[in-house]
Scaffold this motif. Structure first.
Motif, PDB file in Angstrom:
ATOM      1  N   ALA A   1     -20.693  63.503   0.319  1.00 43.97           N
ATOM      2  CA  ALA A   1     -20.662  62.477   1.360  1.00 43.97           C
ATOM      3  C   ALA A   1     -21.174  61.136   0.833  1.00 43.97           C
ATOM      4  CB  ALA A   1     -21.504  62.936   2.554  1.00 43.97           C
TER       5      ALA A   1
ATOM      6  N   VAL B   1     -18.520  59.750  -1.725  1.00 43.67           N
ATOM      7  CA  VAL B   1     -17.345  59.122  -1.088  1.00 43.67           C
ATOM      8  C   VAL B   1     -17.663  57.681  -0.682  1.00 43.67           C
ATOM      9  CG1 VAL B   1     -15.907  59.164   0.995  1.00 43.67           C
ATOM     10  CG2 VAL B   1     -16.256  61.264  -0.325  1.00 43.67           C
ATOM     11  N   GLU B   2     -18.881  57.452  -0.230  1.00 44.28           N
ATOM     12  CA  GLU B   2     -19.278  56.084   0.142  1.00 44.28           C
ATOM     13  C   GLU B   2     -19.308  55.167  -1.071  1.00 44.28           C
ATOM     14  OE1 GLU B   2     -23.011  56.346   2.109  1.00 44.28           O
ATOM     15  OE2 GLU B   2     -22.238  57.501   3.811  1.00 44.28           O
TER      16      GLU B   2
ATOM     17  N   GLY C   1     -15.206  56.161  -2.970  1.00 45.49           N
ATOM     18  CA  GLY C   1     -13.992  56.277  -2.172  1.00 45.49           C
ATOM     19  C   GLY C   1     -13.485  57.704  -2.210  1.00 45.49           C
ATOM     20  N   ASN C   2     -12.811  58.104  -1.147  1.00 41.56           N
ATOM     21  CA  ASN C   2     -12.399  59.494  -0.985  1.00 41.56           C
ATOM     22  C   ASN C   2     -11.481  59.980  -2.102  1.00 41.56           C
ATOM     23  OD1 ASN C   2     -12.382  61.892   0.836  1.00 41.56           O
ATOM     24  ND2 ASN C   2     -10.190  61.472   0.825  1.00 41.56           N
ATOM     25  N   GLU C   3     -10.589  59.112  -2.598  1.00 39.76           N
ATOM     26  CA  GLU C   3      -9.583  59.533  -3.569  1.00 39.76           C
ATOM     27  C   GLU C   3     -10.172  59.881  -4.935  1.00 39.76           C
ATOM     28  OE1 GLU C   3      -6.351  60.040  -2.896  1.00 39.76           O
ATOM     29  OE2 GLU C   3      -6.937  59.642  -0.823  1.00 39.76           O
TER      30      GLU C   3
ATOM     31  N   GLN D   1     -14.046  64.808  -5.913  1.00 45.06           N
ATOM     32  CA  GLN D   1     -13.660  66.204  -5.749  1.00 45.06           C
ATOM     33  C   GLN D   1     -14.936  67.027  -5.624  1.00 45.06           C
ATOM     34  OE1 GLN D   1     -10.671  67.603  -8.488  1.00 45.06           O
ATOM     35  NE2 GLN D   1     -11.314  69.744  -8.332  1.00 45.06           N
TER      36      GLN D   1
END
Length: 507
Positions: free
Chosen positions: A449, A452-453, A456-458, A461
């Motif tokens: 979490a 991702v911040e 970025g989500n892409e 993994q």
């Protein structure tokens, strides 16, 4: 230090003759140090060079392995390294009943936030090259608990570790019965190290603090040289929220009339250290002032250095480690050893440059930008705070020309995880977040979490199992032909690195 010319030596078959000869040749040295060195060189002539691996395997003998596991289990039943009652009361009581073994040898004490273990290994290598017997105590370990206690550059073997524990166990139990809290895991290991060094015996102990300084369990020694590696924010819940506050705790290792070797520091941390030195009449040598790096060039397998120490310039030093931070660690180690011999303050001379070159050439630092696999290249680094991550990021960018770098990150939950990830964000094309087996490990989903911040989500993994994370990262590095020069960096925790090292078959 000058090595006797072969033509000047008599038959070395008689140890007493050899001892007397070496003392006579060291006429320019402090008499006590000359006798220490003579005894050590006589012993080493008989016993040969130190043997061993930086990271030992489990014992091959089943009985020894069983006995070691029993000791590890008993130690694990004590307070862990993150649970503290800040005092040296218990360790002082243990030293008292053991007969003060830590007084049997001079010591070099090392504190700071990052670089302590690498610096300790370099100091040890220099002292060994100058023919002194050493004991080194560092933490945490990468793979084996026996790494923490080394003699003459090699971790003590499992048998000696077990024997040392059994020797001190009755005294540990005696102190446990007298104190409100039992001795902790780290306090017991510290007592074992000091006892093992006295039993060896060593000429000098190289001791890394566990945390802080003032109330650290190691701080029952009166080291003649106190080394302070760079201070930054870490363990802020225990040491303070600013570099100055942290420096206040770490300054506790600076003893009366000692010499302080001060690496480059934040201004407020340096001020605290200098004030402490004045209070105890300690001599201070500062990186960038009394000693410094003259030149540094990237070389195959490491870097080539010219260092200006307290006693002069040392050129053509090959250091088989990556990163500017390791060059600075080498400089600090050199100054510490010079200070131990009184160079720069009491004597206007330098160390034997050939011995210095030999020492640095031999340095190993497992889990510090360590290459453990090729095709694709997998590198391990135990960075666990933002300052360490920045140093690792700069080092890997400088030393490797990866077309794409995949990160495998598993951290402890009590660290500045966002700061660490932000330090790595510019160099990681993608990141695989995971967790190690420690109870302190941050949950992989929680770490994801935060990642991702930052990324970025892409680019993120999640693989909770470390073995799956390594496989995923290696696959990402190999998946496209244009990324034939891709690599993998495993980082975030010493535990993560140690477990990855085992999974990748590194010994």
């Amino acid at each position: 230090m000058s090595e006797p010319r072969p033509s000047d030596r008599h038959d070395a078959s008689d140890p007493d003759d050899t001892f007397a000869e070496i003392v006579d040749e060291e006429t320019q040295r402090d008499p006590d140090l000359a006798v220490i060195e003579a005894g050590s060189r006589t012993l080493r002539t008989q016993s040969g060079p130190p043997q061993g691996e930086a990271v030992p395997d489990r014992p091959a003998d089943p009985e020894t392995d069983r006995a070691l596991r029993e000791v590890e289990q008993e130690l694990a039943g004590r307070w862990g390294e993150t649970k503290l009652e800040p005092s040296v009361t218990r360790i002082a009581a243990l030293m008292d009943v053991l007969g003060e073994p830590q007084r049997a040898y001079p010591s070099i004490h090392i504190t700071g936030t990052n670089g302590k273990t690498s610096t300790a290994r370099m100091i040890e290598a220099l002292l060994n090259a100058l023919d002194l017997r050493t004991g080194r105590y560092t933490s945490p370990h990468v793979q084996s608990i026996t790494e923490r206690i080394s003699l003459d550059g090699a971790p003590i073997d499992a048998e000696r570790f077990i024997e040392t524990y059994n020797d001190v166990k009755p005294y540990i139990e005696m102190v446990d019965a007298q104190q409100p809290y039992r001795l902790s895991f780290f306090e017991v290991l510290t007592g074992m190290a000091y006892a093992a060094f006295a039993d060896a015996p060593v000429d000098v102990a190289v001791v890394e603090v566990g945390m802080g300084g003032t109330w650290d369990a190691t701080n029952v020694i009166d080291a003649t040289v106190a080394v302070v590696t760079p201070i930054s924010l870490d363990h802020t819940d225990r040491l303070g929220s600013t570099p100055a506050e942290i420096a206040g705790e770490k300054s506790g290792i600076v003893k009366q009339d000692a010499t302080v070797i001060l690496a480059q520091q934040p201004v407020d941390a340096a001020q605290v250290m200098l004030k402490k030195a004045v209070e105890v009449d300690a001599t201070v040598a500062r990186e960038g002032m009394e000693f410094g790096i003259v030149s540094r060039e990237i070389a195959v397998g490491g870097q080539l250095l010219t260092l200006r120490g307290l006693g002069g310039e040392y050129d053509n030093i090959f250091l088989p480690l990556y990163g500017a931070h390791q060059a600075h660690n080498a400089l600090v180690a050199l100054a510490a050893v010079e200070a131990f011999f009184g160079i720069g303050a009491e004597q206007a001379r330098s160390l034997d440059v050939e011995a210095v070159r030999k020492a640095f050439l031999s340095v190993l630092s497992p889990g510090r930008l360590e290459v453990v696999r090729s095709s694709p290249t997998v590198v391990l680094d135990a960075a666990h705070n933002p300052a360490g991550a920045l140093a690792a990021a700069e080092g890997i960018s400088e030393a490797f020309s990866f077309s794409r770098l995949i990160g495998v990150v598993g951290t402890s939950g009590d660290k500045d995880v966002r700061g660490l990830l932000e330090a790595f964000e510019p160099i990681f094309a993608e990141i695989v977040v995971t967790q190690n087996s420690s109870p302190r490990a941050m949950d992989a989903d929680e770490l994801a979490a935060v990642a991702v911040e930052v990324f970025g989500n892409e680019r993120v993994q999640v693989e909770p199992r470390l073995d799956d994370a390594l496989e995923a990262a290696i696959t990402l590095a190999e998946e496209e032909a244009e990324y034939a020069g891709a690599g993998v960096l495993v980082t975030g925790s010493v535990i993560t690195v140690g477990e990855a090292r085992l999974l990748l078959g590194r010994r």
